[in-house]
Design an enzyme around this catalytic site. Structure first.
Site, PDB file in Angstrom:
ATOM      1  N   ARG A  83      22.586 -12.383   1.818  1.00 54.52           N
ATOM      2  CA  ARG A  83      23.363 -13.962   2.947  1.00 54.52           C
ATOM      3  C   ARG A  83      22.397 -13.914   3.568  1.00 54.52           C
ATOM      4  O   ARG A  83      21.139 -13.855   3.635  1.00 54.52           O
ATOM      5  CB  ARG A  83      24.313 -12.936   3.312  1.00 54.52           C
ATOM      6  CG  ARG A  83      24.471 -11.287   3.668  1.00 54.52           C
ATOM      7  CD  ARG A  83      25.583 -11.275   4.555  1.00 54.52           C
ATOM      8  NE  ARG A  83      25.144 -12.233   5.929  1.00 54.52           N
ATOM      9  CZ  ARG A  83      23.791 -11.840   7.059  1.00 54.52           C
ATOM     10  NH1 ARG A  83      23.272 -10.661   6.987  1.00 54.52           N
ATOM     11  NH2 ARG A  83      23.574 -12.478   8.196  1.00 54.52           N
ATOM     12  N   GLY A  84      22.293 -14.648   4.787  1.00 53.15           N
ATOM     13  CA  GLY A  84      21.547 -15.639   5.013  1.00 53.15           C
ATOM     14  C   GLY A  84      20.805 -16.748   4.908  1.00 53.15           C
ATOM     15  O   GLY A  84      20.429 -16.486   3.043  1.00 53.15           O
ATOM     16  N   ALA A  85      21.228 -18.321   5.776  1.00 58.20           N
ATOM     17  CA  ALA A  85      20.829 -18.992   5.828  1.00 58.20           C
ATOM     18  C   ALA A  85      18.906 -18.807   4.872  1.00 58.20           C
ATOM     19  O   ALA A  85      19.393 -19.631   2.961  1.00 58.20           O
ATOM     20  CB  ALA A  85      20.934 -20.097   6.335  1.00 58.20           C
ATOM     21  N   GLN A  92      28.983  -8.199   9.641  1.00 60.61           N
ATOM     22  CA  GLN A  92      28.375  -7.898   9.465  1.00 60.61           C
ATOM     23  C   GLN A  92      27.704  -8.119  11.280  1.00 60.61           C
ATOM     24  O   GLN A  92      26.000  -6.922  10.950  1.00 60.61           O
ATOM     25  CB  GLN A  92      27.487  -9.761   9.549  1.00 60.61           C
ATOM     26  CG  GLN A  92      27.704 -10.373   7.770  1.00 60.61           C
ATOM     27  CD  GLN A  92      29.298 -11.539   8.660  1.00 60.61           C
ATOM     28  OE1 GLN A  92      29.876 -11.309   9.260  1.00 60.61           O
ATOM     29  NE2 GLN A  92      29.042 -12.029   7.010  1.00 60.61           N
ATOM     30  N   ASP A 120      23.599 -22.111   9.156  1.00 58.82           N
ATOM     31  CA  ASP A 120      23.146 -22.136   8.802  1.00 58.82           C
ATOM     32  C   ASP A 120      23.058 -23.629   8.332  1.00 58.82           C
ATOM     33  O   ASP A 120      22.542 -23.768   7.286  1.00 58.82           O
ATOM     34  CB  ASP A 120      25.127 -21.355   7.906  1.00 58.82           C
ATOM     35  CG  ASP A 120      25.280 -20.110   7.908  1.00 58.82           C
ATOM     36  OD1 ASP A 120      24.767 -19.476   6.870  1.00 58.82           O
ATOM     37  OD2 ASP A 120      24.692 -19.246   8.610  1.00 58.82           O
ATOM     38  N   ASN A 158      27.583 -22.540  12.557  1.00 59.79           N
ATOM     39  CA  ASN A 158      27.337 -20.594  12.170  1.00 59.79           C
ATOM     40  C   ASN A 158      28.397 -19.940  11.803  1.00 59.79           C
ATOM     41  O   ASN A 158      29.316 -20.634  12.410  1.00 59.79           O
ATOM     42  CB  ASN A 158      26.421 -20.679  13.217  1.00 59.79           C
ATOM     43  CG  ASN A 158      25.911 -18.996  13.081  1.00 59.79           C
ATOM     44  OD1 ASN A 158      24.935 -19.352  12.407  1.00 59.79           O
ATOM     45  ND2 ASN A 158      25.997 -18.785  14.655  1.00 59.79           N
TER      46      ASN A 158
END
Length: 385
Positions: free
Chosen positions: A64-66, A212, A253, A263
């Site tokens: 995950r994470g843009a 997270q 994001d 976001n």
């Protein structure tokens, strides 16, 4: 198919080296990812041998994470090409695995374009696959370099906004090495502040419902030796009221053409609090997260996640009494409906500055965003507006 590898690791190792890597064992190339749903208790790797497994890893937030999603998408195209699967079909499924993070589609398109360009130029299947892999590796390197530049720009901005130093920074969700090919976005700035001895306190929102911040940002901050404190999301207001926050740092994001920022849900309330309390609200993201094709915040598609993430407490790694790992413990009455958007949108007028690898935009306007992207994509270097 995928298998899992759980290994004892040096706790001083950088998560940047753990998040994602390409390997070529004798049985064929694989993409190895750190399963972020199992952190912080276990560092377990998922070995992806095909695109459906990678798509599921993306949807389940194992990766995950843009920025990292863009890298994963590019490697996914390379994986499909190297193993002889349909590249266009793989690209389509990867690009739509999560709708809000624009980097995912960006990485997929870059690797797919490299594959098709090589094929059109006469390369055989192996050569075209090699071109896709080279593009994925280039994106990986670029993101690592972008992290370094964002950290430097962010540190300089904080020095300008808060010349007294000794910063108390509030962050939301996870924006470190676990979301990036390098040191990350917002957390990379906090790490740079820490390295120069100016971080008094990192306030870490737990980031409900999937935690997270509690599971991942605290994990990274602890590894880096930062002075950090975890708080429930709804405790942030009391910190602002007590004058305990000097600046807010978040990632993104997707950033629309007008500067609206999508976001992790909970970011918009922080922006409102920051504005009321006259605290800088800073977004840190690479220019690849800017989507000039999305006109404004209202045009951003917001991912709606399953209600059980709200109604149940998931136990991914450490079973509670009578529970098994990966299951959920209900905390709401059976049949409760849940509202669970993964992201919210902060309008540009609430954003003090946008920090990118190409420089800083402040105030955040559509014209400033357009000029930043034009300079970045033409290779003309840094800018600050």
């Amino acid at each position: 198919m995928a298998d899992q590898r759980s290994e004892d690791r040096d706790t001083a190792a950088s998560p940047a080296a753990l998040a994602l890597r390409w390997e070529e064992p004798p049985e064929g190339p694989v993409l190895v990812i750190l399963d972020q749903t199992r952190l912080p208790a276990e560092e377990v790797e998922l070995v992806c041998t095909d695109v459906p497994v990678l798509v599921e890893a993306i949807r389940s937030l194992a990766v995950r994470g843009a920025p990292l999603l863009g890298i994963a998408g590019a490697y996914g195209v390379a994986l499909a090409a190297a193993r002889g699967f349909d590249v266009d079909e793989a690209a389509e499924s990867l690009a739509h695995a999560r709708p809000t993070a624009v980097n995912l589609g960006y990485g997929v398109r870059r690797a797919a374009a490299a594959y098709h360009a090589a094929a059109k130029a006469g390369a055989d299947a192996q050569g075209a696959a090699a071109a896709a892999l080279a593009e994925a590796r280039a994106l990986h390197r670029e993101d690592a370099e972008a992290s370094e530049r964002m950290a430097a720009h962010g540190l300089a901005l904080l020095d300008e906004l808060l010349p007294a130093g000794g910063y108390r920074l509030l962050t939301h969700c996870n924006t470190g090495a676990l979301v990036s090919g390098g040191g990350g976005t917002a957390l990379a700035v906090a790490a740079a502040v820490h390295r120069v001895g100016q971080l008094r306190r990192l306030w870490v929102d737990e980031t409900r419902p999937l935690l997270q911040g509690a599971r991942l940002t605290a994990y990274e901050a602890g590894r880096a030796g930062m002075a950090y404190t975890l708080l429930t999301d709804n405790a942030a207001g009391s910190l602002f009221a007590a004058g305990e926050v000097d600046a807010v740092l978040i990632g993104a994001d997707r950033i629309a053409a007008d500067g609206s920022v999508a976001n992790k849900v909970g970011s918009y309330p922080l922006a409102v609090l920051a504005r009321y309390h006259h605290v800088p609200f800073v977004v840190v993201a690479p220019t690849s997260t800017v989507d000039l094709g999305t006109a404004d915040g209202a045009s951003i598609e917001i991912e709606q996640r399953p209600g059980h993430e709200v109604t149940d407490i998931t136990v991914p790694y450490a079973p509670a009494a009578g529970a098994q790992a990966g299951t959920g413990i209900p905390v709401a009455p059976l049949g409760t409906q849940a509202y669970n958007p993964a992201f919210d949108v902060t309008p540009p007028e609430l954003v003090t500055a946008l920090v990118t690898e190409a420089g800083v935009v402040s105030p955040v306007t559509g014209d400033g965003i357009a000029e930043l992207c034009a300079r970045s994509r033409s290779g003309n270097g840094m800018m600050s507006i």
